[in-house]
Scaffold this active site. Structure first.
Site, PDB file in Angstrom:
ATOM      1  N   CYS A  88     -14.516 -41.701 -26.503  1.00 24.38           N
ATOM      2  CA  CYS A  88     -15.780 -42.438 -26.468  1.00 24.38           C
ATOM      3  C   CYS A  88     -16.289 -42.814 -27.846  1.00 24.38           C
ATOM      4  CB  CYS A  88     -16.852 -41.607 -25.780  1.00 24.38           C
ATOM      5  SG  CYS A  88     -16.494 -41.249 -24.061  1.00 24.38           S
ATOM      6  N   ILE A  89     -16.178 -41.910 -28.786  1.00 27.17           N
ATOM      7  CA  ILE A  89     -16.829 -42.142 -30.074  1.00 27.17           C
ATOM      8  C   ILE A  89     -16.245 -43.350 -30.806  1.00 27.17           C
ATOM      9  CG2 ILE A  89     -17.317 -41.140 -32.341  1.00 27.17           C
ATOM     10  CD1 ILE A  89     -17.693 -38.452 -30.853  1.00 27.17           C
TER      11      ILE A  89
END
Length: 95
Positions: A88-89
């Site tokens: 996600c990051i």
């Protein structure tokens, strides 16, 4: 998103995901994801920087983390690593 769509999504995910939390809109859901990602990214970056500082001071960062996480409240352990991680990051945008 309307209430029918939200209710259908809850019905779909509830049997396989514990603790589905319905919210009022997709905007709120996306804002939640941004908050989670930012929280995680900031804390991972912080612990990576602290590791560098603690290494220079000859302090074992792992011992520090173990001691800090012994409190029953107010601390969530993050661990040093090769950098920000998780799918996600790097993929999700920062606002």
């Amino acid at each position: 998103m309307n209430a029918i769509s939200r209710d259908l999504a809850v019905a779909l995910y509830s049997p396989v995901v514990e603790g589905v939390i319905p919210v009022s809109s997709t905007r709120v859901a996306e804002a939640c994801k941004i908050l989670e990602n930012t929280y995680r990214a900031v804390n991972i970056a912080l612990v990576n920087e602290l590791k560098v500082i603690f290494d220079a001071m000859d302090i074992d960062v792992w011992e520090v983390i173990e001691a800090a996480k012994s409190k029953p409240f107010g601390f969530q352990a993050f661990y040093p690593g090769p950098g920000l991680g998780g799918h996600c990051i790097p993929i999700d945008p920062f606002y």
